[in-house]
Design a protein around this motif. Structure first.
Motif, PDB file in Angstrom:
ATOM      1  N   LYS A 202       0.833  -1.212   0.000  1.00 13.19           N
ATOM      2  CA  LYS A 202       0.000   0.000   0.000  1.00 13.19           C
ATOM      3  C   LYS A 202       0.864   1.258   0.000  1.00 13.19           C
ATOM      4  O   LYS A 202       0.579   2.236  -0.716  1.00 13.19           O
ATOM      5  N   THR A 203       1.924   1.238   0.790  1.00 19.90           N
ATOM      6  CA  THR A 203       2.809   2.397   0.843  1.00 19.90           C
ATOM      7  C   THR A 203       3.430   2.671  -0.515  1.00 19.90           C
ATOM      8  O   THR A 203       3.475   3.823  -0.982  1.00 19.90           O
ATOM      9  N   LEU A 204       3.895   1.611  -1.169  1.00 21.51           N
ATOM     10  CA  LEU A 204       4.519   1.766  -2.478  1.00 21.51           C
ATOM     11  C   LEU A 204       3.520   2.201  -3.539  1.00 21.51           C
ATOM     12  O   LEU A 204       3.727   3.212  -4.231  1.00 21.51           O
ATOM     13  N   VAL A 205       2.441   1.442  -3.682  1.00 23.05           N
ATOM     14  CA  VAL A 205       1.550   1.612  -4.830  1.00 23.05           C
ATOM     15  C   VAL A 205       0.615   2.809  -4.651  1.00 23.05           C
ATOM     16  O   VAL A 205       0.428   3.612  -5.578  1.00 23.05           O
ATOM     17  N   GLN A 206       0.022   2.913  -3.495  1.00 24.09           N
ATOM     18  CA  GLN A 206      -0.970   3.971  -3.292  1.00 24.09           C
ATOM     19  C   GLN A 206      -0.323   5.280  -2.828  1.00 24.09           C
ATOM     20  O   GLN A 206      -0.571   6.334  -3.423  1.00 24.09           O
ATOM     21  N   ASP A 207       0.498   5.209  -1.797  1.00 16.38           N
ATOM     22  CA  ASP A 207       1.026   6.436  -1.209  1.00 16.38           C
ATOM     23  C   ASP A 207       2.146   7.065  -2.042  1.00 16.38           C
ATOM     24  O   ASP A 207       2.233   8.296  -2.135  1.00 16.38           O
ATOM     25  N   LYS A 208       2.991   6.239  -2.652  1.00 11.59           N
ATOM     26  CA  LYS A 208       4.131   6.775  -3.397  1.00 11.59           C
ATOM     27  C   LYS A 208       3.905   6.813  -4.907  1.00 11.59           C
ATOM     28  O   LYS A 208       4.208   7.816  -5.560  1.00 11.59           O
ATOM     29  N   ALA A 209       3.375   5.726  -5.466  1.00  7.43           N
ATOM     30  CA  ALA A 209       3.105   5.725  -6.910  1.00  7.43           C
ATOM     31  C   ALA A 209       1.797   6.413  -7.246  1.00  7.43           C
ATOM     32  O   ALA A 209       1.542   6.701  -8.427  1.00  7.43           O
ATOM     33  N   LYS A 210       0.957   6.653  -6.252  1.00  6.72           N
ATOM     34  CA  LYS A 210      -0.323   7.366  -6.414  1.00  6.72           C
ATOM     35  C   LYS A 210      -1.264   6.646  -7.387  1.00  6.72           C
ATOM     36  O   LYS A 210      -1.871   7.245  -8.271  1.00  6.72           O
ATOM     37  N   LEU A 211      -1.369   5.338  -7.198  1.00  9.84           N
ATOM     38  CA  LEU A 211      -2.252   4.515  -8.009  1.00  9.84           C
ATOM     39  C   LEU A 211      -3.353   3.920  -7.137  1.00  9.84           C
ATOM     40  O   LEU A 211      -3.091   3.476  -6.015  1.00  9.84           O
ATOM     41  N   ALA A 212      -4.558   3.885  -7.656  1.00  7.38           N
ATOM     42  CA  ALA A 212      -5.659   3.154  -7.022  1.00  7.38           C
ATOM     43  C   ALA A 212      -5.827   1.846  -7.777  1.00  7.38           C
ATOM     44  O   ALA A 212      -6.216   1.838  -8.948  1.00  7.38           O
ATOM     45  N   ILE A 213      -5.493   0.745  -7.105  1.00 13.60           N
ATOM     46  CA  ILE A 213      -5.585  -0.578  -7.732  1.00 13.60           C
ATOM     47  C   ILE A 213      -6.288  -1.527  -6.764  1.00 13.60           C
ATOM     48  O   ILE A 213      -6.597  -1.172  -5.631  1.00 13.60           O
ATOM     49  N   ASP A 214      -6.557  -2.730  -7.223  1.00 16.90           N
ATOM     50  CA  ASP A 214      -7.067  -3.784  -6.346  1.00 16.90           C
ATOM     51  C   ASP A 214      -5.867  -4.506  -5.737  1.00 16.90           C
ATOM     52  O   ASP A 214      -5.001  -5.012  -6.465  1.00 16.90           O
ATOM     53  N   PHE A 215      -5.835  -4.560  -4.423  1.00 15.71           N
ATOM     54  CA  PHE A 215      -4.723  -5.201  -3.726  1.00 15.71           C
ATOM     55  C   PHE A 215      -4.920  -6.711  -3.680  1.00 15.71           C
ATOM     56  O   PHE A 215      -6.035  -7.205  -3.506  1.00 15.71           O
ATOM     57  N   GLY A 216      -3.813  -7.438  -3.796  1.00 12.29           N
ATOM     58  CA  GLY A 216      -3.880  -8.888  -3.815  1.00 12.29           C
ATOM     59  C   GLY A 216      -4.527  -9.492  -2.589  1.00 12.29           C
ATOM     60  O   GLY A 216      -5.210 -10.520  -2.681  1.00 12.29           O
ATOM     61  N   GLU A 217      -4.365  -8.856  -1.432  1.00 13.44           N
ATOM     62  CA  GLU A 217      -4.945  -9.404  -0.206  1.00 13.44           C
ATOM     63  C   GLU A 217      -6.467  -9.383  -0.231  1.00 13.44           C
ATOM     64  O   GLU A 217      -7.106 -10.085   0.548  1.00 13.44           O
ATOM     65  N   TRP A 218      -7.068  -8.588  -1.116  1.00 15.03           N
ATOM     66  CA  TRP A 218      -8.524  -8.620  -1.257  1.00 15.03           C
ATOM     67  C   TRP A 218      -8.986  -9.960  -1.840  1.00 15.03           C
ATOM     68  O   TRP A 218     -10.121 -10.373  -1.610  1.00 15.03           O
ATOM     69  N   PHE A 219      -8.127 -10.611  -2.612  1.00 13.61           N
ATOM     70  CA  PHE A 219      -8.465 -11.857  -3.289  1.00 13.61           C
ATOM     71  C   PHE A 219      -8.037 -13.086  -2.491  1.00 13.61           C
ATOM     72  O   PHE A 219      -8.578 -14.161  -2.690  1.00 13.61           O
ATOM     73  N   SER A 220      -7.039 -12.914  -1.634  1.00 14.79           N
ATOM     74  CA  SER A 220      -6.573 -13.982  -0.749  1.00 14.79           C
ATOM     75  C   SER A 220      -5.559 -13.405   0.217  1.00 14.79           C
ATOM     76  O   SER A 220      -4.688 -12.623  -0.188  1.00 14.79           O
ATOM     77  N   LYS A 221      -5.634 -13.819   1.454  1.00 18.30           N
ATOM     78  CA  LYS A 221      -4.671 -13.343   2.459  1.00 18.30           C
ATOM     79  C   LYS A 221      -3.257 -13.789   2.119  1.00 18.30           C
ATOM     80  O   LYS A 221      -2.273 -13.206   2.612  1.00 18.30           O
ATOM     81  N   ASP A 222      -3.106 -14.809   1.279  1.00 19.08           N
ATOM     82  CA  ASP A 222      -1.792 -15.322   0.922  1.00 19.08           C
ATOM     83  C   ASP A 222      -1.142 -14.559  -0.231  1.00 19.08           C
ATOM     84  O   ASP A 222      -0.035 -14.909  -0.664  1.00 19.08           O
ATOM     85  N   TYR A 223      -1.817 -13.521  -0.750  1.00 17.93           N
ATOM     86  CA  TYR A 223      -1.301 -12.791  -1.912  1.00 17.93           C
ATOM     87  C   TYR A 223      -1.124 -11.307  -1.598  1.00 17.93           C
ATOM     88  O   TYR A 223      -1.435 -10.443  -2.412  1.00 17.93           O
ATOM     89  N   ALA A 224      -0.551 -11.037  -0.423  1.00 20.76           N
ATOM     90  CA  ALA A 224      -0.424  -9.663   0.052  1.00 20.76           C
ATOM     91  C   ALA A 224       0.574  -8.834  -0.746  1.00 20.76           C
ATOM     92  O   ALA A 224       0.553  -7.603  -0.675  1.00 20.76           O
ATOM     93  N   THR A 225       1.457  -9.471  -1.518  1.00 21.98           N
ATOM     94  CA  THR A 225       2.432  -8.715  -2.316  1.00 21.98           C
ATOM     95  C   THR A 225       1.955  -8.471  -3.750  1.00 21.98           C
ATOM     96  O   THR A 225       2.708  -7.931  -4.565  1.00 21.98           O
ATOM     97  N   TYR A 226       0.727  -8.843  -4.044  1.00 22.44           N
ATOM     98  CA  TYR A 226       0.212  -8.761  -5.411  1.00 22.44           C
ATOM     99  C   TYR A 226      -0.681  -7.536  -5.598  1.00 22.44           C
ATOM    100  O   TYR A 226      -1.264  -7.004  -4.646  1.00 22.44           O
ATOM    101  N   ILE A 227      -0.809  -7.125  -6.864  1.00 24.68           N
ATOM    102  CA  ILE A 227      -1.798  -6.124  -7.264  1.00 24.68           C
ATOM    103  C   ILE A 227      -2.493  -6.594  -8.542  1.00 24.68           C
ATOM    104  O   ILE A 227      -1.938  -7.389  -9.311  1.00 24.68           O
ATOM    105  N   ARG A 228      -3.725  -6.116  -8.727  1.00 26.62           N
ATOM    106  CA  ARG A 228      -4.464  -6.371  -9.971  1.00 26.62           C
ATOM    107  C   ARG A 228      -4.686  -5.046 -10.666  1.00 26.62           C
ATOM    108  O   ARG A 228      -5.252  -4.121 -10.085  1.00 26.62           O
ATOM    109  N   ILE A 229      -4.245  -4.943 -11.911  1.00 23.85           N
ATOM    110  CA  ILE A 229      -4.343  -3.694 -12.668  1.00 23.85           C
ATOM    111  C   ILE A 229      -5.385  -3.840 -13.777  1.00 23.85           C
ATOM    112  O   ILE A 229      -5.348  -4.786 -14.574  1.00 23.85           O
ATOM    113  N   ASN A 230      -6.278  -2.878 -13.851  1.00 19.86           N
ATOM    114  CA  ASN A 230      -7.313  -2.825 -14.884  1.00 19.86           C
ATOM    115  C   ASN A 230      -6.706  -2.228 -16.159  1.00 19.86           C
ATOM    116  O   ASN A 230      -6.256  -1.072 -16.171  1.00 19.86           O
ATOM    117  N   LEU A 231      -6.716  -2.992 -17.235  1.00 18.28           N
ATOM    118  CA  LEU A 231      -6.122  -2.579 -18.508  1.00 18.28           C
ATOM    119  C   LEU A 231      -7.104  -1.895 -19.452  1.00 18.28           C
ATOM    120  O   LEU A 231      -6.707  -1.488 -20.555  1.00 18.28           O
TER     121      LEU A 231
END
Length: 396
Positions: free
Chosen positions: A343-372
């Protein structure tokens, strides 16, 4: 239509249009200045032919109680004949306002409180909600992940079926967020296990038109007819394909007459609603006329996917990005470029709103889903911001 002409013709600025994706950033992320690449709808307007059909219907001026157009299923069957060869019958079809609502309804109809319902994480997070909100027992059979190649763990799946009384299985096909388009063999094995162990199967096929590989999509409807499987409901909709989720028109397909009647009986008590007049006009028109629009849209998705993959890998050769077989949603593991929280990297620093991997599974906390599903300039800006943020973090 070539990709650039499509972008020039159909891309729309969406700020201040009551867009969830663009106008709810403060409510959802706490920051109005983020670049939105999250919720799965598109920044391209639907086909001009669909818009014209809607205008003609609006000019009629009456939006009272309506019936489904008599040629609706014929238009849809024509679409299927051209795209995936699934065969349907009008009697199998009932309508809903959306696939998520259909999941809630089908779970309520075919299970009781405390019944076990199985999903395959990482998976679309409303699956969790539909189970937990209705006080069913959530059972997980995670997908195998081998260097971002995702497969179904059939040994694990059969073990769960054999040792737990699973009442219902929600099968995401194509899979959101990992982008797999399941093969005919995989779908057949899933259904055969459900038949063997008496598990009702819901197939969420909302992304079935959004296939980016040469291998065609195979519907659960096709396999069910081939093997005689009856305990099945298939949910799909034109909403992701043509970008009109707000028109509230989706499909539930039930082949078996007894299963269909059980759902109709349940619906009489729990599901009194009218049809979406404009939604059905839009869908019928799309299925009859919008093949070229979809092909052009998918070409833009491919351009965006390749840009992200090539640019990120040029900067970070070890970054892991799942192959995208279907959907317009790219699944990326940031683990090898992280120096802190996602969250710090993607949202706070890169200023992107994305779906975080942990929303899809607690085991995927380092992932993001990007809408193309947007114009390449936005994807390029997002990647530039992400790379800048990664490099800045690495130098701390």
């Amino acid at each position: 239509m070539d990709s650039q002409t499509f972008i020039e013709t159909y891309y729309q600025e969406r700020q201040n249009s009551d867009s969830l994706k663009w106008d709810a950033l403060v409510e959802r992320f706490g920051d109005k200045d983020l670049l939105p690449l999250w919720v799965a709808d598109s920044d391209f307007s639907t086909d001009s032919q669909i818009k014209q059909a809607l205008v003609e219907r609006i000019e009629h001026g009456i939006f009272g109680y309506s019936t489904t157009p008599k040629d609706y299923v014929a238009a849809y069957q024509g679409w299927l004949d051209r795209h995936e060869k699934t065969q349907v019958e009008a009697k199998w079809l009932t309508f809903s306002t959306g696939v998520v609502q259909s999941l809630y309804d089908l779970i309520a109809c075919f299970t009781q409180e405390e019944d076990a319902v199985l999903i395959q994480p990482p998976v679309y997070y409303p699956f969790y909600n539909a189970i937990n909100d209705q006080k069913r027992q959530l059972i997980e059979a995670p997908l195998k992940n081998e260097a971002e190649h995702y497969t179904i763990d059939f040994e694990q799946l059969e073990s769960i079926f054999a040792n737990q009384e699973i009442k219902l299985f929600i099968f995401c096909s194509p899979h959101n967020p990992v982008g797999r388009v399941w093969t005919k063999d995989e779908v057949t094995r899933v259904m055969s296990l459900c038949e063997q162990y008496g598990v009702f199967l819901i197939a969420d096929e909302i992304h079935s038109d959004l296939v980016l590989i040469d291998r065609p999509f195979v519907s659960a409807l096709t396999i069910a007819k081939e093997i005689g499987f009856t305990q099945l409901a298939v949910c799909n909709a034109p909403s992701k394909t043509f970008n009109f989720a707000g028109l509230l028109n989706s499909h539930i397909w039930i082949i078996d007459e007894d299963v269909r009647q059980r759902f109709f009986d349940w619906s009489k008590v729990h599901r009194q609603t009218e049809l979406s007049v404009l939604g059905q006009v839009a869908a019928k028109t799309a299925y009859a006329k919008s093949d070229e629009w979809l092909a052009s849209f998918l070409s833009v998705v491919k351009i965006n996917e390749q840009y992200i993959r090539q640019t990120l890998r040029a900067s970070y050769p070890d970054i892991e990005i799942a192959p995208l077989e279907g959907t317009y949603l790219l699944w990326i593991d940031l683990a090898k470029v992280l120096h802190g929280e996602v969250k710090t990297l993607v949202q706070d620093k890169a200023k992107l709103a994305i779906d975080f991997g942990e929303w899809f599974s607690k085991d995927y906390a380092t992932y993001i889903r990007i809408n193309l599903a947007t114009k390449p300039e936005i994807i390029q800006k997002a990647v530039t911001q992400l790379i800048h943020a990664i490099d800045k973090e690495a130098n701390i």
